[in-house]
Design an enzyme around this catalytic site. Structure first.
Site, PDB file in Angstrom:
ATOM      1  N   ASP A  21     -12.348  16.421 -41.345  1.00 54.21           N
ATOM      2  CA  ASP A  21     -12.431  16.207 -39.895  1.00 54.21           C
ATOM      3  C   ASP A  21     -12.091  17.464 -39.100  1.00 54.21           C
ATOM      4  O   ASP A  21     -11.150  17.490 -38.311  1.00 54.21           O
ATOM      5  CB  ASP A  21     -11.516  15.053 -39.485  1.00 54.21           C
ATOM      6  N   HIS A  23     -14.339  18.975 -36.994  1.00 55.37           N
ATOM      7  CA  HIS A  23     -14.924  18.712 -35.668  1.00 55.37           C
ATOM      8  C   HIS A  23     -15.266  19.999 -34.927  1.00 55.37           C
ATOM      9  O   HIS A  23     -14.840  20.219 -33.790  1.00 55.37           O
ATOM     10  CB  HIS A  23     -13.975  17.853 -34.828  1.00 55.37           C
ATOM     11  N   ASP A  61     -17.234  15.079 -41.214  1.00 55.49           N
ATOM     12  CA  ASP A  61     -17.053  15.464 -39.810  1.00 55.49           C
ATOM     13  C   ASP A  61     -16.733  16.947 -39.674  1.00 55.49           C
ATOM     14  O   ASP A  61     -15.798  17.336 -38.963  1.00 55.49           O
ATOM     15  CB  ASP A  61     -15.959  14.620 -39.147  1.00 55.49           C
ATOM     16  N   ASN A 129     -19.187  10.409 -39.897  1.00 56.33           N
ATOM     17  CA  ASN A 129     -19.902   9.595 -38.920  1.00 56.33           C
ATOM     18  C   ASN A 129     -20.337  10.407 -37.711  1.00 56.33           C
ATOM     19  O   ASN A 129     -21.249   9.996 -36.983  1.00 56.33           O
ATOM     20  CB  ASN A 129     -19.018   8.430 -38.465  1.00 56.33           C
ATOM     21  N   HIS A 130     -19.738  11.570 -37.472  1.00 59.65           N
ATOM     22  CA  HIS A 130     -20.148  12.415 -36.348  1.00 59.65           C
ATOM     23  C   HIS A 130     -21.354  13.274 -36.701  1.00 59.65           C
ATOM     24  O   HIS A 130     -22.160  13.589 -35.821  1.00 59.65           O
ATOM     25  CB  HIS A 130     -18.981  13.313 -35.906  1.00 59.65           C
ATOM     26  N   HIS A 218     -15.448   8.801 -46.487  1.00 61.76           N
ATOM     27  CA  HIS A 218     -15.269   8.979 -45.038  1.00 61.76           C
ATOM     28  C   HIS A 218     -15.533   7.638 -44.357  1.00 61.76           C
ATOM     29  O   HIS A 218     -16.651   7.357 -43.933  1.00 61.76           O
ATOM     30  CB  HIS A 218     -16.222  10.059 -44.511  1.00 61.76           C
ATOM     31  N   HIS A 246     -11.985  10.713 -42.151  1.00 59.64           N
ATOM     32  CA  HIS A 246     -12.235   9.915 -40.945  1.00 59.64           C
ATOM     33  C   HIS A 246     -10.957   9.568 -40.194  1.00 59.64           C
ATOM     34  O   HIS A 246     -10.948   9.572 -38.961  1.00 59.64           O
ATOM     35  CB  HIS A 246     -13.019   8.642 -41.264  1.00 59.64           C
ATOM     36  N   HIS A 248      -7.555  10.451 -38.584  1.00 58.66           N
ATOM     37  CA  HIS A 248      -7.096  11.746 -38.087  1.00 58.66           C
ATOM     38  C   HIS A 248      -5.601  11.977 -38.263  1.00 58.66           C
ATOM     39  O   HIS A 248      -5.145  13.111 -38.152  1.00 58.66           O
ATOM     40  CB  HIS A 248      -7.468  11.902 -36.608  1.00 58.66           C
TER      41      HIS A 248
END
Length: 711
Positions: A21, A23, A61, A129-130, A218, A246, A248
């Site tokens: 994650d 991002h 992610d 998922n992002h 995830h 996933h 955080h």
């Protein structure tokens, strides 16, 4: 790195840096926080390089947006090329059939074995998922990095009916790892597939007990609904360690699942994407060492992450200070909040690590519960006091209160107070599709959906919001309308409104009980939207193209002509005549609009326009008046696409027979589908806690029998 740990990193020890994650691109347009994700990713890559790890393992992610910006992609490629390319030799090998592990790529092999690339730090990643695969070709941002030879994208499910997770088999010296991966799939769908035993984890046929089984997933780990998460008990018990993406909140120290007898590590995110308590935990990555069936996870704190402090203030807990009847209570509350924020800023200053790359402005969040008759103050004026000292001055203060549920027979009662407070207390994210479902659960009967389904609407709204599929809602409505019309025609219902309404209601209830059929409807509708978008022209039509189209069109009246004309048929709305054409002559040409030959067959555009506006009652009128309905129903669409995130489409992939032949072509890459049996104490991995991040440790010291007790 200490000398004792360095001496234990021999030719049989895997060294893996674990992170999830990241991002990249989160709030990239923010003047203060725009570079936070890039700085953290740079530190992660530098830690991997400095610790000379065998590879970097990411749990999804990597990107914050499904379609990352050009700047985000550029910075990511720069950083990967800077740290991942070089002359350092790779000391492990891949034993599995790579055409199975990476078969969805045009380059189905690990990047460091490509003769045209010089890779010193391999990166293995599943999608989240992002950044999940979407669009007509079911591509994601990781596929771009994979084609560039910088990331090995694995763990991609290619079917919505059955998932076979084939491991990437790695060997270094005498240590062997079976690396399993599963990219993000909608939790409800994956939950249902686990319940129906449609998820199979393949195992090597030879020496099953000699492999260290590592799984990267995830999904939701915490329960957000009855089926909106994946229980750990669903996973196979032969696993040794699960890397859970996933979520955080950083819980990177492996914890043992006493039922399945494997360990779970939750690294958490490297950048705070929400101002929730889980994001306030200190951020870490993990240095995982694996030797044989033994492992050790060393926590490494990230030093370039922006500080984040959060506190709760319940005004009703201070009756001696705040009285709701006091006319100056609002000013007193504001003064008290200023003192609280100042105290958090002082704490941030004391805890700052002194790293020059760490952002100097911390994130501050004070959540104020003003239940009990209090009134909130002006947060805009409050934020101006901390513009130069915090990274989020506009949302330092967050007011919320618990609303009482009122029972009214003649009104729609939705507990928005519960909806508002739950994300604050649990750090969850409010989703649009959940609001749609909640609304129709509590709405009055006269405003309930009578033809469409709540599940279908929620999925279409999710596609519209998350994936920018602008035609998703329209195509879903059209698809469900067409299906209902076909059902009514097959039943030969009389064209009476009462009977039609009753049959529509029964048909809708039947579809709601069949979740698989409803999922198929949604996938078909979204597939239509994507097919329509992929076939849409990118340039405006010329005058010659417009005239050619008009010569093919034949309609019965002017209304149909106007309905069938394309919106972008002419640049800037200019008539077919020249720019200097007189207005008195426009439209008088013999080839003008609507003057097509009447004896030519109708075009597809006219058919689509007519069928689009047809009601259910129109469907029961004599067939001579509605020839276009059949044409609409006969229109076919490609079904070769899948979207793993939205549960909407299917992808054509290598036939199972071909995959099976590949799997059995080599003894080193053959797998067993038999159900796993409980393993003995000797075959499970041993984990040793690392209580102090800074102390020297021996990751391979022997543990007592109580550390890994079996059944």
């Amino acid at each position: 790195m200490s000398s004792s740990s360095s001496s234990l990193d021999d030719e049989d020890t895997f060294k893996i840096l674990v992170a999830t994650d990241i991002h990249l691109g989160f709030m990239e347009k923010d003047a203060v926080r725009g570079n936070d994700s890039f700085v953290a990713f740079d530190e992660i890559l530098r830690l991997a390089q400095d610790n000379e790890v065998d590879f970097l393992l990411l749990g999804g992610d990597l990107f914050h947006d499904n379609k990352p910006s050009r700047r985000t992609l550029h910075i990511c490629l720069e950083q990967l090329r800077k740290y991942c390319m070089g002359d350092r030799p790779i000391e492990f090998e891949v034993l599995s059939d790579q055409s199975v592990n990476f078969g969805y790529s045009k380059f189905p092999w690990v990047n460091y074995q490509d003769n045209n690339l010089n890779i010193s730090l391999p990166v293995f990643s599943v999608h989240g998922n992002h950044d999940d695969p979407t669009g007509a070709d079911a591509l994601c941002a990781l596929d771009i990095l994979s084609s560039a030879g910088l990331v090995n994208h694995f763990g991609r499910a290619t079917s919505v009916e059955k998932i076979d997770i084939s491991p990437v088999l790695l060997q270094k010296g005498h240590s062997k790892i079976a690396l399993y991966g599963l990219g993000s799939i909608p939790d409800e769908r994956l939950y249902r597939m686990f319940v129906n035993k449609q998820v199979m984890m393949l195992r090597p046929r030879e020496d099953e007990s000699s492999w260290f089984n590592l799984f990267v997933i995830h999904q939701n780990r915490s329960k957000h609904g009855p089926t909106n998460y994946i229980p750990e008990q669903f996973l196979d018990e032969f696993l040794d360690l699960v890397i859970w993406g996933h979520e955080h909140e950083c819980k990177i120290a492996p914890t043992r699942n006493e039922q399945q007898l494997f360990y779970v590590s939750q690294p958490g995110s490297s950048v705070a994407t929400s101002l929730s308590p889980g994001e306030a935990e200190k951020k870490h990555v993990g240095l995982l060492r694996i030797k044989g069936k033994k492992m050790n996870m060393q926590k490494i704190p990230l030093q370039t992450v922006r500080q984040f402090f959060i506190e709760d203030l319940v005004l009703s807990d201070y009756p001696d200070i705040f009285n709701p009847d006091n006319p100056r209570v609002t000013q007193e509350i504001e003064t008290f909040c200023i003192e609280k924020v100042e105290a958090m800023l002082d704490t941030a200053e004391r805890e700052r690590l002194g790293n020059p790359r760490q952002p100097d402005k911390p994130l501050i969040r004070l959540r104020v519960d003003y239940t009990g008759g209090f009134e909130p103050f002006n947060t805009l004026r409050f934020s101006q006091k901390f513009v130069d000292r915090t990274a989020n001055p506009k949302d330092i203060i967050h007011f919320f209160r618990h609303k009482e549920q009122k029972d009214k027979k003649d009104s729609i009662t939705i507990n928005f107070g519960k909806i508002d407070s739950k994300p604050l207390l649990e750090g969850t994210t409010l989703r649009v599709e959940d609001l749609v479902k909640e609304y129709f659960k509590t709405a009055e009967k006269n405003v309930q959906l009578s033809l469409l389904t709540e599940r279908g609407m929620g999925e279409a709204v999710q596609e519209f919001v998350d994936k920018e599929e602008k035609d998703a809602l329209e195509e879903l409505v059209k698809f469900q309308l067409e299906k209902t019309q076909r059902f009514l025609k097959e039943r030969h219902i009389d064209a009476e409104e009462e009977k039609i309404d009753e049959e529509v209601r029964k048909f809708r209830e039947t579809r709601k009980t069949n979740t698989n059929e409803e999922d198929e409807e949604v996938r078909e509708a979204i597939q239509r939207a994507r097919t329509h978008r992929s076939q849409a022209p990118d340039v405006e039509m010329s005058d010659e193209d417009d005239d050619a189209l008009l010569r093919k069109v034949s309609l019965s009246d002017d209304e149909d002509v106007r309905a069938s004309m394309p919106a972008r048929g002419r640049g800037r709305g200019r008539a077919r005549g020249g720019r200097g054409q007189s207005t008195t002559t426009r439209g008088t040409s013999r080839r003008g609009r609507g003057s097509a030959s009447a004896d030519q067959p109708s075009s597809g555009r006219a058919t689509k326009a007519t069928g689009k506006n047809m009601s259910i009652l129109d469907a029961f009128k004599p067939s001579s008046r509605q020839p276009t309905a059949r044409n609409v129903a006969k229109k076919t669409y490609s079904e070769d696409i899948e979207d793993d995130d939205s549960d909407l489409e299917e992808v054509s992939f290598t036939p199972s027979s071909v995959i099976e032949s590949r799997r059995t072509s080599s003894t080193s890459t053959s797998y067993s589908r038999k159900s796993t049996q409980p393993q003995s104490q000797a075959t499970k991995a041993h984990f040793f806690d690392d209580d102090d991040d800074e102390e020297d440790f021996d990751p391979f010291k022997k543990s007592g029998p109580s550390r890994r007790g079996r059944r």
